[in-house]
Design a protein around this motif. Structure first.
Motif, PDB file in Angstrom:
ATOM      1  N   GLN A 450      -7.976   0.302  12.731  1.00  0.00           N
ATOM      2  CA  GLN A 450      -8.753  -0.007  13.933  1.00  0.00           C
ATOM      3  C   GLN A 450      -8.015   0.422  15.197  1.00  0.00           C
ATOM      4  N   GLN A 513     -15.312  -8.720   4.413  1.00  0.00           N
ATOM      5  CA  GLN A 513     -15.802  -8.661   5.786  1.00  0.00           C
ATOM      6  C   GLN A 513     -17.037  -7.761   5.856  1.00  0.00           C
ATOM      7  N   PHE A 515     -19.885  -8.293   7.311  1.00  0.00           N
ATOM      8  CA  PHE A 515     -20.485  -8.205   8.644  1.00  0.00           C
ATOM      9  C   PHE A 515     -19.765  -7.164   9.500  1.00  0.00           C
ATOM     10  N   ALA A 516     -18.441  -7.148   9.435  1.00  0.00           N
ATOM     11  CA  ALA A 516     -17.681  -6.145  10.185  1.00  0.00           C
ATOM     12  C   ALA A 516     -17.987  -4.737   9.669  1.00  0.00           C
ATOM     13  N   LEU A 518     -20.824  -3.813   8.421  1.00  0.00           N
ATOM     14  CA  LEU A 518     -22.158  -3.500   8.943  1.00  0.00           C
ATOM     15  C   LEU A 518     -22.081  -3.063  10.401  1.00  0.00           C
ATOM     16  N   GLU A 519     -21.270  -3.737  11.187  1.00  0.00           N
ATOM     17  CA  GLU A 519     -21.107  -3.360  12.589  1.00  0.00           C
ATOM     18  C   GLU A 519     -20.471  -1.979  12.715  1.00  0.00           C
ATOM     19  N   LEU A 520     -19.550  -1.665  11.818  1.00  0.00           N
ATOM     20  CA  LEU A 520     -18.942  -0.336  11.826  1.00  0.00           C
ATOM     21  C   LEU A 520     -19.995   0.745  11.605  1.00  0.00           C
ATOM     22  N   LYS A 522     -23.197   0.506  12.176  1.00  0.00           N
ATOM     23  CA  LYS A 522     -24.191   0.541  13.246  1.00  0.00           C
ATOM     24  C   LYS A 522     -23.740   1.405  14.414  1.00  0.00           C
ATOM     25  N   GLY A 523     -22.463   1.486  14.629  1.00  0.00           N
ATOM     26  CA  GLY A 523     -21.959   2.311  15.715  1.00  0.00           C
ATOM     27  C   GLY A 523     -21.703   3.738  15.252  1.00  0.00           C
ATOM     28  N   ASN A 525     -19.943   6.551  13.609  1.00  0.00           N
ATOM     29  CA  ASN A 525     -18.983   6.569  12.515  1.00  0.00           C
ATOM     30  C   ASN A 525     -19.101   7.888  11.763  1.00  0.00           C
ATOM     31  N   GLU A 547     -27.779   0.873   6.717  1.00  0.00           N
ATOM     32  CA  GLU A 547     -27.191   1.415   7.943  1.00  0.00           C
ATOM     33  C   GLU A 547     -26.511   2.749   7.687  1.00  0.00           C
ATOM     34  N   CYS A 551     -27.627   5.990   9.853  1.00  0.00           N
ATOM     35  CA  CYS A 551     -26.745   6.746  10.743  1.00  0.00           C
ATOM     36  C   CYS A 551     -26.559   8.182  10.292  1.00  0.00           C
TER      37      CYS A 551
END
Length: 997
Positions: A450, A513, A515-516, A518-520, A522-523, A525, A547, A551
């Motif tokens: 990260q 993780q 949820f994390a 999934l957030e990765l 969504k942005g 990548n 997702e 993407c």
């Protein structure tokens, strides 16, 4: 001993007299002897260049690591032994403490000043920045200031509780170590502030640090305080014994102990670095880049080992923290060397920490070493990485035996000359293959990735932008670079980003993780689709998989998966994981695709149109998908949903449906109704008053919408059924008489006929009345009163309407025609007509009926007349019917008593309208009189013209010329000037004026 920070070398030995004080001046040593003499020693190598004069200005600024020989002996330099000496380089002065304090000019040792008040002084401190001297004598502290010349000026003198043993400037104050405690003396006011008690075994010791803070000795402990005497949190130095002298030479603190010299780090926890055995040491001074230790008759120099060599020693012994701290002390000109050295130490330290289970700290050092992620990821064999053309960091890492790092060039030893690949081979063969990837190691990797991600993604984005720009430039770019060869665009940054994101996603999933992860996704990548898809499917992380598809613009795969999950969620309600997938999620997914891939939207919207009809129609509307396209797709792939779509579209937005679509929807309804009618007819169960759900929809649609073609639908209706539908269609074709005849004589529901008349009346109420519209209520009245005429050739007339020759131009009106006699009585009835401006033209009712036609109902037989219905119509809609025309149509036998409900309100409304008109007429007359009076008053004032009256435009006298006056009554102008100004548009053309000729 951790490593060698200093090398000891004997500078001189066998000094004839006991050494009482020692100081260095450049490369020379100044020795104060017990007999009061000053002996000057210089390096043996410079003895041959020694001048015979008394000037002993040093040729070098540093002590030399070689034997020293006597250069000069100044006998009788002091009457008593020199207790202490200090060279003040900035002012070229030598300060000596003997029976008093004296200042001598360097290099010729000329005495400049002797402070007689300092006689008997036992301690002093010099502030070189301000040129202040403070010294202690008995229980007094005096402050003198150097005036820049030969003299010193006394500034202050303060009393203290006890004899001062040690002292030092600390900013604007003075820290004093007296017999029992340490105090801070305010050099301005003399106020004393207690710090803490001193030790019992050793005298007080005050040492000034380069940062301005102080190190105070308490027996064998050194305590750090600030300039105000407050304790600092850095901890404390614990010496082996109580030191007599402490010298600070960054990054070390060097203490003179009875049996040896002890060197400790200035970094917490102030570890012991080195001990140098020198017994009976009496003096320790800082000589810039070296230290000098004075014994009774000899002197030793402590020369720092080059930083590079110290770093090598520390790294080899595993003391990486100290090695990194020393790296920061490398000179600025060796910045590249320092960077390379720090990187190699960070890498070794990271390996050491990782092998010992300190994973997060190991990753911090990998991060500090700036190695690529490809160097770290092999530590995690369970993480699958995409194939790449990049050269891994392991392969390209520079060996640490670089010539720039050698001891000859920068003081590095040969202990670190083994290349990195040897270390890596041993690690890979032993540790990495057997290392189990657990939660802690993965959490450390996540933090590492990260922190590296921002810069890598930024480079990958810039690389992609550059490629897009070059693609857009196209041939022009190629022409501009013609002759330079191809300039390929490296995809290294994007490959590195793909490796990072793929590894990061796996690490997040392995540590739970989701949820994390999934957030990765969504942005922005660069996850490798194939690897991540397999992992997500295997672990059933369906939200993240969706997702991933989204993407990467894999919308068909995403929608297939989403549809599958929705179906499984319906079938397996007990599985909570699948319950969160609802049909609405498909609609939400499809919304952004309406503008880019409408066919894909249509394909997958079919799966939710039936379960979520409203949301699906809203999707089509918000996505601006043409309704014709949607309808044609439904007609081909889902005909059973076509009517549902059209009726929802109509309910939500009628204007969005074209006439063709309205026709198609009605044709669908009609087909279903006809099938239903055929089934009931075959069973002899048909009844005109039976309504199925589809027939209700058909009737509602026929009445509410207006864009369809009624002629086409009318042809499909059976001649002996569906009369209500036929009546609505005839009404849409403006065949009001036929429509009303159906309601009255075929369906036998007068209420429907009245409702029909109301709709027609209200539809034209806000429009200009047309010549062919007719009075719809009079048409219904005539149907009631003359049924035989209206039903005559009824079917034939409907057939003629649907014939091919009449399909192109359907007849718009066929209302009854009648004539009103011009008698006096008729005029009176017309005068009291209460339906004021019914907005329905009667022009087509004045020429087609003769006087004899009024007798027709009686001739046909009064038994067939629907008089009651006619009277009800007149009583209910008296305000919408032309009274004169209605009375003309009624049979002569009609009793006046039956017309009271019609004529009564009609007469009352007519009388009220007459009275209102009279009042309005009177008000208008009164207003007219007021206007006339105002006009008279405006014309009444006179304008006086004298010989001095001037024209406001030309500035000439008015005289007897024709003039004009502006509305303000004061501005006068020649009429000619006024006219010219009007032509020039200087004054508004509409401005009223008064003129006199």
């Amino acid at each position: 001993m951790v490593h060698s920070a200093y090398d000891s070398f004997e500078l001189l030995k066998d000094n004839p007299s006991k050494i009482e004080s020692i100081e260095s001046y450049g490369s020379k040593l100044l020795i104060g002897c017990s007999d009061g003499s000053l002996r000057i020693y210089s390096p043996n190598s410079s003895a041959s260049d020694r001048s015979s004069s008394s000037d002993f200005h040093p040729r070098s600024t540093e002590l030399q690591k070689e034997p020293y020989v006597l250069e000069k002996n100044v006998s009788g330099f002091s009457r008593r032994s020199l207790v202490s000496m200090e060279v003040i380089d900035s002012r070229e002065l030598l300060l000596t403490l003997s029976e008093s304090i004296a200042f001598h000019k360097l290099p010729n040792l000329e005495t400049l000043a002797v402070i007689t008040k300092a006689k008997g002084a036992n301690a002093y401190s010099w502030d070189d920045r301000r040129g202040f001297l403070c010294f202690a004598r008995q229980k007094r502290v005096c402050i003198f200031r150097h005036d820049g010349g030969r003299g010193f000026v006394e500034v202050k003198e303060f009393g203290v509780p006890d004899t001062v043993k040690s002292m030092s400037w600390c900013g604007e104050n003075i820290c004093l170590g007296i017999k029992r405690e340490y105090v801070i003396l305010n050099a301005t006011s003399g106020a004393l502030t207690d710090v803490f008690p001193s030790g019992r075994l050793a005298p007080p010791l005050v040492v000034s640090l380069p940062s301005g803070e102080l190190l105070l000795g308490k027996d064998n402990i050194g305590v750090f305080v600030d300039q105000n005497g407050k304790l600092l949190q850095e901890g404390r130095i614990c010496w082996s014994e109580a030191p007599s002298v402490v010298v600070i030479q960054n990054p070390y603190a060097v203490a003179l102990l009875p049996r040896y010299i002890e060197i400790r780090s200035l970094r917490s926890p102030y570890a012991l670095i080195q001990t140098i055995v020198l017994r009976n040491g009496r003096h320790l001074i800082d000589s810039k880049h070296a230290l000098v230790v004075g014994l009774d008759n000899s002197a030793y120099g402590l020369f720092p080992v080059p930083l590079g060599a110290q770093i090598v020693q520390l790294t080899a012994s595993g003391n990486f923290e100290e090695a990194l701290a020393l790296c920061k002390l490398l000179p600025p000109e060796d910045s590249s060397l320092r960077s390379a050295k720090e990187s190699s130490i960070h890498i070794r330290y990271a390996h050491y920490l990782f092998d010992n289970g300190s994973y997060e700290e190991a990753m911090e050092h990998f991060l500090a070493s700036q190695v690529d992620i490809t160097y770290v990821l092999p530590f995690y064999p369970s993480i699958v990485l995409p194939k790449t053309t990049l050269v891994t960091e392991t392969e390209k890492l520079v060996d640490l035996d670089d010539p720039h790092l050698s001891r000859g060039s920068s003081g590095f030893s040969d202990d670190m000359e083994s290349p990195v690949h040897q270390l890596l081979e041993s690690d890979e063969n032993t540790s990495l293959e057997s290392k189990k990837v657990n939660h802690n190691t993965l959490m450390a990797l996540i933090k590492f990735l990260q922190k590296k991600r921002h810069s890598i993604i930024e480079k990958a984005t810039a690389e992609g932008t550059e490629e897009v720009v070059l693609d857009a430039v196209g041939d022009r770019y190629k022409k501009s670079y013609k002759g330079r060869g191809n300039i390929p665009i490296s995809s290294g940054a994007r490959e590195m980003a793909a490796i990072l994101d793929t590894a990061l996603l796996q690490a997040l999933l392995f540590t739970g993780q989701s949820f994390a992860a999934l957030e990765l996704l969504k942005g922005l990548n660069y996850c490798d689709v194939k690897i991540c898809e397999e992992i997500l499917q295997k672990n059933k992380h369906y939200s993240a998989l969706l997702e991933l598809y989204r993407c990467n613009s894999m919308h068909r795969e995403a929608l297939k998966l989403l549809h599958q999950l929705v179906e499984e969620s319906k079938a397996n309600e007990s599985q909570t994981e699948l319950q969160k997938f609802k049909p609405e999620m498909i609609i939400d997914y499809l919304k952004p695709l309406c503008g880019t891939d409408p066919m894909l939207v249509l394909e997958f919207s079919m799966t939710v149109l039936e379960s979520c009809p409203t949301q699906t129609i809203e999707l089509f509307l918000s996505g601006n998908i043409p309704a014709d396209l949607v309808n044609s797709y439904l007609k081909q792939h889902a005909p059973n949903l076509q009517a549902t779509y059209l009726e929802l579209m109509l309910a939500m937005n009628e204007s969005s449906i074209s006439g063709n679509l309205q026709n198609e929807m009605l044709q669908i309804y009609l087909s279903e109704v006809l099938e239903w009618y055929a089934d009931l007819s075959a069973q002899n169960k048909w009844d005109e008053k039976i309504y199925s759900s589809t027939r209700k929809k058909l009737l509602s649609a026929l009445e509410s919408i207006s864009g369809y073609q009624p002629e086409v639908l009318l042809k499909r209706l059976p001649s002996d059924a569906l009369s209500e539908e036929r009546a609505i269609l005839l009404g849409k074709m403006n065949q009001h008489e036929l429509a009303l005849s159906l309601y009255v004589h075929k369906i036998h529901v007068p209420e429907l006929a009245l409702s029909y008349c109301d709709r027609v009346y209200e539809s034209v109420a806000n429009q200009q009345p047309t010549k062919s519209s007719g009075n719809i209520y009079l048409t219904l009245l005539q149907i009631y009163l003359n049924p035989r005429r209206t039903t005559k050739n009824f079917e034939k007339r409907i057939t003629n309407l649907t014939s091919p020759q009449n399909m192109g131009t359907p007849k718009l009106g066929s209302g009854p025609s009648f004539k009103v006699k011009g008698g006096r009585s008729a005029k009176k009835i017309a005068a009291i007509e209460g339906a004021e401006d019914t907005k329905v033209s009667l022009s087509n009712t004045d020429s087609s009926r003769s006087d004899g036609d009024t007798d027709e109902p009686g001739e046909e037989g009064s038994s067939s007349i629907m008089l009651d219905e006619a009277l009800n119509l007149l009583s209910q809609r008296w305000d919408r019917i032309n009274g004169a025309q209605a009375l003309k149509l009624l049979p002569k036998e009609t009793k006046l008593q039956n017309l009271l409900q019609f004529i009564g309100p009609l007469l009352r409304k007519s009388s009220e309208a007459y009275r209102n008109s009279s009042v309005i007429k009177s008000l208008r007359q009164s207003e007219n009189l007021q206007v006339r009076d105002e006009l008279y008053n405006q014309r009444k004032p006179a304008i006086k013209i004298t010989s001095d009256s001037m024209c406001s435009l030309c500035k000439k006298k008015i005289g007897t010329s024709v003039f004009a006056v502006y509305p303000n009554g004061k501005t006068l102008v020649h009429f000619v000037c006024f006219r010219d100004s009007q032509n020039m548009k200087a004054v508004s053309k509409d401005s009223p004026i008064r003129r006199r000729t």
